[in-house]
Design an enzyme around this catalytic site. Sequence first.
Site, short mmCIF file in Angstrom:
data_model
loop_
_atom_site.label_atom_id
_atom_site.label_comp_id
_atom_site.label_asym_id
_atom_site.label_seq_id
_atom_site.Cartn_x
_atom_site.Cartn_y
_atom_site.Cartn_z
N TYR A 28 0.84 -1.21 0.00
CA TYR A 28 0.00 0.00 0.00
C TYR A 28 0.87 1.26 0.00
CZ TYR A 28 -3.22 3.60 1.65
OH TYR A 28 -3.95 4.76 1.78
N TYR A 134 -6.98 10.39 11.24
CA TYR A 134 -6.31 10.85 12.47
C TYR A 134 -6.79 12.24 12.88
CZ TYR A 134 -3.14 6.95 11.48
OH TYR A 134 -2.63 5.71 11.22
#
Length: 160
Positions: A28, A134
């Site tokens: 990824y 986040y």
Amino acid sequence: MVSSINIRNAGIEDSGLILRYITELARYEKAESEVKACEETIKSSLFGPGTVTRALICEYDNEPIGFAVYFFNYSTWLAKQGLYLEDLYITPEYRGYGGGKALLRHLARIALDTNCGRFEWSVLDWNKPAIDFYDGLGAKPQNEWIGYRLTGKALLDLAQ
């Protein structure tokens, strides 16, 4: 039936699973060729004598869907240890089910239970989905610090 998320401490028997997640995460992050880990090195580095690193497995309906690896560091200014999250990964088909947030919540509890002054991690600057996630939790980027790394020949040269 209600689906459930469970977070458990990883054991040596999870080494192959952890390696799979490390490889998927590296893919990824467009860095799969940089993975040098193998099942044996994971067994010795995460579960061997003297290790300071720990791992968690995230399960959804008793099936593993992701992991987190963390360790404790130290803040001289706070005179307290901190918890540093090295990696967190949830398999793509289970993103959005709450596993990532459950892992972070579990780690935050560990940080509080061990009197840590900080809970920190890094994210690649191009990983907008992670940054947005986040930010949504209330985490704040630390722009005033620049990370440095020594590896390979540069590390060998400095050590001589």
